[in-house]
Design an enzyme around this catalytic site. Structure first.
Site, PDB file in Angstrom:
ATOM      1  CB  SER B 176      -0.945  -0.038   1.210  1.00  0.00           C
ATOM      2  OG  SER B 176      -1.968   0.900   1.069  1.00  0.00           O
ATOM      3  CG  ASP B 342      -6.070  -3.848  -3.574  1.00  0.00           C
ATOM      4  OD1 ASP B 342      -6.854  -2.893  -3.376  1.00  0.00           O
ATOM      5  OD2 ASP B 342      -4.861  -3.796  -3.296  1.00  0.00           O
ATOM      6  CG  HIS B 375      -5.645  -2.266   0.035  1.00  0.00           C
ATOM      7  ND1 HIS B 375      -4.687  -2.228  -0.956  1.00  0.00           N
ATOM      8  CD2 HIS B 375      -5.173  -1.483   1.046  1.00  0.00           C
ATOM      9  CE1 HIS B 375      -3.684  -1.450  -0.560  1.00  0.00           C
ATOM     10  NE2 HIS B 375      -3.953  -0.993   0.645  1.00  0.00           N
TER      11      HIS B 375
END
Lengths: 409, 409
Positions: B176, B342, B375
């Protein structure tokens, strides 16, 4: 083609927030539209287990009811819509929210059909909702208003339709929460619905959708001006909280693709980032605008009530977990429409409805419209949707013997 | 397998919000971890066009740096992470946030590698950020702290790595926002990065992602306890606003599928809906919990700064719009990992990175991991991700001549 949702385009010049607030307050009890009022003898039973009385339902009509009373179409509005589907909104002074679909010569042709659109129960544009004045106290109901469901909204509409002298609606049409009402109508009153057009919707609200609504409600309730729901009596407004709620919801109405195409990473009226917390990016500026304009036209408690109604919607659960059973022995004709990039009510939700209708041996057609504009597509200029609605209604009108505007059936 | 993100599992019994708040305040200037402090002679130049001095960076290390100083791996944390990647968090007393990936015998094997993890610039766990005390005033910087970028975070980490006597990192690994730092490291200091593992990330923040961050920032700034950023000095906390921000963000970390599987439309500890605004649904209760536990461990202004850094990230823009140019003549080996569900950093964003690396003739492998957990998958028990990281690092270690724990290279 415009990408901006009609309902939140800029207000005409000259309208101040104070003008809007005053107009919005006025519409709550004394709407500019037609309104039907029901006394204690016509109390409305609600799913919450209580009855509501007195109550009222505000509505607009377009076109003319024919002698057979066979050409009435009920339009059901979405979360923040209202009865002004094809006429000027008296608060914002903007055109109706579905003028591309509804009007003379339009797919929902008011030269041929008699169109009714009512503000939902729990709303804030003249139908009884939490902002309405409780006649027993003279103050707004606020949270003393019972929580309502989609089925309650439909029951209220059925009373209106009945009092208009219409036994069977030719069609019920709506998108998003409006589509939930369409499905509920067809399930609850199958004999009263000749044709049904649920658009960009589903037979239940998903976990993710409930989650987004809950964020919005928490934003409203976190605003100190919400005052436990009693802000109107105190002359306050939880504008910041409601604005944040609208911003979060608004993201879910658009697709990643449309956001990228419209805004990308473009900066707002500047050459370089400011290294601060102003709206550097166009998307930030756009969202802030959406939040700010929304609070001028919508009541915060209504937002809580109407989102809650959507969350509670689960048509299969009303029928022992079987969605097909919700439509058993129906003779209604269905036209189900979804949009490829709608991630709030994805095509899979529409397909679940279609499968259930097939299992119930219903007459159903299904169109997935290609659009990159996400959930909002149903409010926008989408020719494939317009052709689909026009074609379906024309065929159904022929089957029901409703004459074409020129005279031929 | 646990579906709950490690970082927000319930705190151990006995810790009160007051305990957590006190611990969180303490860690801001005087972290429990190691910390490196830089004076005016080592001022840090920032993208905002100013320099920061004095400043400090808080970090943890695991394992042993070998004699060649060739086995160092830098782990970069995500938005709300910290330096406690594989050791107990001193505020929440919970295990490190990536203990499944980092530790003895784990894919990032601390028996073989020397692992460094630092709190990011702008953070609130000991590295200089808006909550840090400004030595000139004795009060927290609050909004007088300059806005920082991902590149600034990486520059600060590079100073740390340099002072640890490490010329070239064996690897930089992160997911991320951590993955953004990995890409920035490889682009800014190609000669200092032997291998790079960007996970669940992209080379820019998309319009939709900026939109979600902006909603969160507006929620924080709408809280009257935010006080223009000066809440710490006033002994207040914008907890409600930060909680709403976290709730909105949390939805984006999960997939619709995982939400449906975990929560569906299940009610929370009740048989029927209450027809009220309590948390009727499990998903509501879960989100409220996520919001509430978050405010106990994170600073609201840091949330503004770190989200802003992510929004500003656009690696191609730093290179005239060409992402390939960001990696020209790189000799770094890349392993890019994405997850099928995601939607915050979809596989398409990883593929754009891979295409750019291919265009730059880089050594790159790419794995899209099948997972229904959205995610958050990068923080969870995902065996395919673990196998991929382990295999890639083992191969790279062999190429770099780092001995295996048993002794063989």
């Amino acid at each position: 083609m415009s990408d901006t949702p009609v309902q939140d385009s800029p207000a005409p010049a000259g309208l101040t927030p104070a003008d809007l607030e005053q107009a919005q307050r006025r519409e709550i009890d004394t709407p500019s539209s037609q309104v039907m009022r029901f006394g204690p003898a016509d109390a409305l039973p609600l799913d919450a287990g209580v009855t509501l009385a007195p109550w009222q339902i505000a509505y607009e009509t377009y076109g003319t009811l024919n002698a057979d009373r066979s050409n009435a179409i009920l339009i059901c509005h979405a979360l923040t819509g209202d009865q002004y589907v094809a006429s000027t909104n008296p608060v914002t002074r903007k055109p109706g929210w579905w003028t591309m679909l509804v009007g003379p010569g339009k797919p929902v042709d008011t030269d041929r059909y008699f169109v009714i659109c009512a503000n939902v129960l729990g709303g804030c544009m003249g139908t009884t909702g939490p902002a309405s004045t409780n006649p027993e106290t003279g103050a707004p109901y606020a949270l003393s208003m019972p929580v309502v469901t989609i089925r309650d909204m439909v029951r209220a509409q059925a009373r209106l339709v009945e009092h208009l002298g219409i036994e069977t609606l030719f069609a019920v049409v709506g998108g998003s929460m409006g589509g939930m009402q369409v499905l509920q109508w067809a399930s609850l009153y199958p004999e009263k619905v000749f044709a049904a057009v649920p658009i960009a919707t589903g037979a239940r609200h998903s976990s993710q959708n409930i989650a987004f609504h809950e964020v919005g409600r928490q934003a409203v309730m976190a605003d100190p001006d919400w005052l436990g729901g009693n802000y109107i009596a105190a002359g306050r407004r939880p504008s910041k909280g409601l604005s944040v709620a609208r911003m979060a919801a608004h993201i879910t109405y658009m697709s990643d693709t449309s956001l990228h195409r419209k805004f990308g990473r473009n900066l707002q009226d500047r050459e370089a980032p400011t290294f601060g917390f102003d709206a550097d990016f166009q998307i930030e500026s756009y969202l802030r605008h959406q939040g700010l304009t929304f609070v001028d036209r919508f009541d915060a408690n209504s937002y809580l009530y109407v989102t809650r109604a959507m969350d509670y919607f689960d048509l299969a659960a009303e029928h022992g977990g079987s969605l097909a059973r919700a439509f058993l022995r129906t003779s209604t004709r269905f036209c189900v429409i979804s949009f490829t990039t709608d991630w709030l009510f994805p095509t899979s939700e529409s397909k679940a409805v279609v499968r259930a209708l097939n299992a119930a041996a219903a007459n159903v057609s299904f169109v997935e419209v290609h659009s990159d504009r996400g959930h909002d597509a149903f409010l926008l200029d989408e020719p494939e949707m317009f052709r689909t609605v026009r074609g379906f209604l024309t065929g159904a009108a022929h089957a029901r013997g409703i004459p074409a505007p020129g005279g031929a059936a």
